[in-house]
Design a protein around this motif. Structure first.
Motif, PDB file in Angstrom:
ATOM      1  N   ILE A   1       0.777  -1.206   0.113  1.00 29.28           N
ATOM      2  CA  ILE A   1      -0.132  -0.010   0.065  1.00 29.28           C
ATOM      3  C   ILE A   1       0.801   1.157  -0.066  1.00 29.28           C
ATOM      4  N   LEU A   2       1.935   1.322   0.887  1.00 26.80           N
ATOM      5  CA  LEU A   2       2.599   2.454   0.901  1.00 26.80           C
ATOM      6  C   LEU A   2       4.031   2.609  -0.033  1.00 26.80           C
ATOM      7  N   SER A   3       4.141   1.570  -0.895  1.00 28.92           N
ATOM      8  CA  SER A   3       5.252   1.570  -1.625  1.00 28.92           C
ATOM      9  C   SER A   3       4.545   2.160  -2.982  1.00 28.92           C
ATOM     10  N   LYS A   4       2.959   2.196  -3.199  1.00 22.32           N
ATOM     11  CA  LYS A   4       2.633   2.742  -4.645  1.00 22.32           C
ATOM     12  C   LYS A   4       2.945   4.132  -4.735  1.00 22.32           C
ATOM     13  N   GLY A   5       3.529   4.591  -5.771  1.00 18.84           N
ATOM     14  CA  GLY A   5       3.916   5.873  -6.186  1.00 18.84           C
ATOM     15  C   GLY A   5       4.880   6.658  -5.387  1.00 18.84           C
ATOM     16  N   ALA A   6       5.649   5.814  -4.514  1.00 20.06           N
ATOM     17  CA  ALA A   6       6.636   6.421  -3.529  1.00 20.06           C
ATOM     18  C   ALA A   6       7.795   6.854  -4.524  1.00 20.06           C
ATOM     19  N   PRO A   7       8.493   7.943  -4.206  1.00 18.93           N
ATOM     20  CA  PRO A   7       9.689   8.568  -4.647  1.00 18.93           C
ATOM     21  C   PRO A   7      10.742   7.633  -4.628  1.00 18.93           C
ATOM     22  N   LEU A   8      11.832   7.873  -5.396  1.00 20.12           N
ATOM     23  CA  LEU A   8      13.014   6.972  -5.416  1.00 20.12           C
ATOM     24  C   LEU A   8      13.602   7.291  -4.034  1.00 20.12           C
ATOM     25  N   ALA A   9      14.189   6.159  -3.784  1.00 21.25           N
ATOM     26  CA  ALA A   9      14.942   6.046  -2.346  1.00 21.25           C
ATOM     27  C   ALA A   9      15.773   7.176  -2.238  1.00 21.25           C
ATOM     28  N   THR A  10      16.419   8.052  -3.131  1.00 20.75           N
ATOM     29  CA  THR A  10      17.355   9.185  -2.783  1.00 20.75           C
ATOM     30  C   THR A  10      16.480  10.205  -2.424  1.00 20.75           C
ATOM     31  N   HIS A  11      15.367  10.151  -3.025  1.00 17.06           N
ATOM     32  CA  HIS A  11      14.262  11.204  -2.866  1.00 17.06           C
ATOM     33  C   HIS A  11      13.507  11.247  -1.398  1.00 17.06           C
TER      34      HIS A  11
END
Length: 680
Positions: free
Chosen positions: A77-87
């Motif tokens: 659920i919370l990974s959907k559309g998440a920014p890149l790890a560097t952001h």
């Protein structure tokens, strides 16, 4: 089902708030992150209370891990559309085998109501947009604990990935509405989109992205999503808010240790809200759990040294309170309560050290009318580690805006230098008036009769010479307990299980005056059918009768050293080998006077105790209901304690003895050891 995903805020042509700036608005406070979190979140909960309904606000902190049944849901659920790890490092957190959370929830509060969009915020209820959208919004509640909305940045700083979830239930019109939304603050960055490179503020929201602005999930959609994530549901008629911080920073503490620290931090910073109000219930109830196990919040009324501040608070609200005033300009500032006690030093903890209190209390707690602790302002140190004082100052309602304006974003100080006249004068005068009252509290004096032992605590100033502070207080009994000890303090050392037990044989002594003998004295063999006194002050007719008197010789008095039928003898005397000092016996503070008897021979000692009255001499008979200092006993070098008012000691061998004295509450004790020779 509502489509929920992350949205990252790009810079608009007019500019915007950068995430790093919001995270840094708390500055570099003296308190650690967890202490600030407790203060800011509890302040938010208090300001959101349902004042029209009364009742108690329930505030809870839970440390927990996401259960196996929900771990996959959290990641999906919370990974959907998440920014890149560097952001934004949210993906790294969700990919771990253990996802730890910290939840802070309140009930009996209004929840985050009002409009969900900042451009629609034209009503009086701005709770949601103030917490989620806007930065630095002024408080909208009179006499509230907060000022400007900078403190909410602490939630993002405690979360290692800078990410929180908001689960709230509020009233919208005549119905209740559940809202669920994610928020994140990290750092600004540049990323490519369909139009090319574009700068982003570093602010992110998770929620309903089906419209032109990301919105919270509401109603049934919010309830269903909360269930999938394993969040605790609201009761049917319940309102309030839960803020969930992902992967909380615990300052390298184990979760259970952090839970204990949070519980104690609540007590130090929020104890006024734990006291029973006019209706018999506290303003707020607090609880802390770690993985479902309760970590009790200390009761300030039963916990040293917080009980001193509770006593000062009660004095501040009582008839003996002191109203502090500013004369130029003329203005009432607030009320002050002070207490002073003789108490054993307490063992400092991480939470007490965080507020600047080690093992000695000499502080005044500052608060505004909301009765949330601002800070513990130190005053002059007492003369002994066994002496402490505490104060509470609460500003009057008319001065609330002045004191609020003097606070930094963390609300943990009053800084007059940040104010203009006359506000700066009011705050400076507040500190000056408090200092004046503390100087009066510590001003000790008294008259000591000639011949009394010249005693002074090593840390005391010259005004304490010849005097020892007893349990000094402004009403209430002395506190003789240990940290966390709730037992009734002992007041009688004579009999019962509280007696100080002997550990060895005695030399000899007389059991008189009802104190009892802790070590049975062995009477030394006498001559001539009894004890004859020599070397004491001569009584009437002593020279004619040829026998000594039974009076005790006092230090510093001259009397003939004579005994009937004998040549001159050395007069017995007492030699003090140290200044008196406070010590502890069986958990009780006592005064110790060390002495030796330099003249050889058997000698009987007794104690003469009095209360020194400031500017008025001494008092040997207490007022009705008042206590007097008392002798606990005579202690030898091996620690044996002989609880008899008179005791026979063999002098001349250099042995150091200790007179152990129980001080009386609210007094200064005058000590004199008296001696007479005993003819064996």
């Amino acid at each position: 089902m509502t489509d929920a995903a992350w949205f990252s805020e790009p810079f608009r042509p007019e500019g915007g708030s950068v995430a790093e700036g919001i995270r840094k608005q708390l500055g570099r406070p003296d308190l650690d992150l967890l202490a600030i979190l407790v203060r800011e979140s509890a302040q938010n909960s208090w300001d959101a209370r349902l004042a029209d309904r009364g009742g108690t606000v329930d505030y809870r902190i839970d440390l927990q891990v996401v259960g196996p049944a929900q771990r996959t849901n959290w990641k999906e659920i919370l990974s959907k559309g998440a920014p890149l790890a560097t952001h934004l490092p949210i993906r790294e957190t969700l990919n771990r085998s253990i996802i730890r959370l910290m939840s802070i929830s309140d009930r009996g509060t209004s929840g985050l109501g009002g409009p969900t969009r900042a451009d629609k915020a034209v009503t009086t209820n701005l709770d949601f947009v103030s917490f989620v959208r806007n930065i630095g919004a002024p408080r909208d509640r009179a006499l509230g604990g907060g000022t400007y909305g900078f403190g909410k940045g602490i939630f993002y700083r405690v979360s290692k990935p800078g990410t929180i979830l908001l689960h709230t239930r509020c009233r919208v019109g005549d119905r209740l509405e559940t809202r669920l939304m994610g928020c994140a603050l990290w750092q600004n960055y540049i990323a490519e989109d369909a139009t090319g490179e574009r700068p982003y503020t570093g602010r992110h929201w998770w929620g309903d992205v089906s419209g032109d602005v990301v919105e919270p999930l509401t109603g049934d959609a919010a309830d269903m999503m909360a269930k999938r994530l394993g969040l605790e549901p609201f009761a049917p008629d319940e309102t309030g808010t839960t803020v969930i911080m992902l992967d909380p920073s615990l300052d390298d503490r184990e979760p259970t240790v952090a839970a204990d620290y949070l519980a104690e931090t609540i007590a130090w910073h929020l104890w006024p809200k734990m006291l029973d109000g006019a209706g018999g219930a506290p303003a707020m109830r607090f609880s802390v759990t770690c993985d479902g196990i309760e970590h009790p919040v200390p009761d300030p009324r039963e916990t040293r040294p917080l009980n001193l501040f509770v006593a000062a608070y009660e004095g501040m609200k009582g008839p003996q309170r002191k109203r502090l005033k500013c004369h130029r300009p003329k203005k009432d500032l607030g009320d002050l309560g002070l207490v002073k006690r003789v108490v054993p030093p307490f063992e400092a903890t991480a939470a007490s050290r965080m507020v600047g209190i080690e093992n000695l209390v000499h502080h005044v707690c500052l608060m505004r009318p909301a009765e949330l602790v601002v800070t513990y302002r130190p005053g002059p140190k007492p003369p002994s580690e066994f002496q402490s004082y505490a104060g509470v100052f609460r500003g009057v309602e008319e001065m609330d805006e002045v004191y609020a304006a003097a606070e930094p974003p963390t609300h943990d100080a009053w800084n007059p230098q940040s104010l203009e006249y006359p506000a700066s004068t009011f705050v400076n005068t507040t500190f000056r008036r408090i200092n004046e009252e503390l100087n009066g509290l510590l001003e000790l004096g008294g008259n000591v009769r000639p011949g009394a032992a010249k005693i002074a605590l090593g840390a005391a100033s010259v005004r304490f010479a010849s005097l020892l502070g007893g349990a000094w207080g402004t009403g209430g009994a002395s506190d003789y307990g240990k940290p966390g000890d709730t037992r009734t303090p002992p007041t009688d050392f004579r009999t019962g299980s509280g007696d100080i037990k002997p550990t060895g044989p005695s030399v000899g002594g007389d059991a008189e005056d009802g104190l009892g003998v802790l070590v049975p004295p062995e009477r030394m063999p006498g001559t001539g059918g009894g004890d004859a006194v020599a070397g004491g002050d001569r009584g009437p007719g002593a020279g004619d009768s040829g026998t000594g008197t039974s009076d005790f010789g006092r230090m510093g008095r001259d009397a003939p050293d004579a005994r009937a039928g004998a040549g001159p003898v050395r007069r017995p005397r007492v030699e003090y080998v140290s200044e008196p000092y406070f010590d502890e016996r069986s958990g009780t503070p006592v005064l110790i006077q060390e002495f030796r008897l330099p003249v050889p021979g058997a000698q009987r000692v007794r104690i003469d105790l009095a209360v020194a009255i400031t500017g008025a001499g001494r008092e040997t008979e207490p007022p009705i209901g008042a206590a007097m200092p008392g002798l606990v006993g005579w202690e030898d070098t091996t620690g044996n304690l002989f609880g008899t008012p008179k005791y026979v000691i063999e002098g001349g061998d250099g042995t150091i003895w200790r007179a152990v004295v129980r001080p009386a509450p609210d007094t200064m004790t005058e000590i004199e050891v008296l001696v007479e020779a005993v003819n064996r």
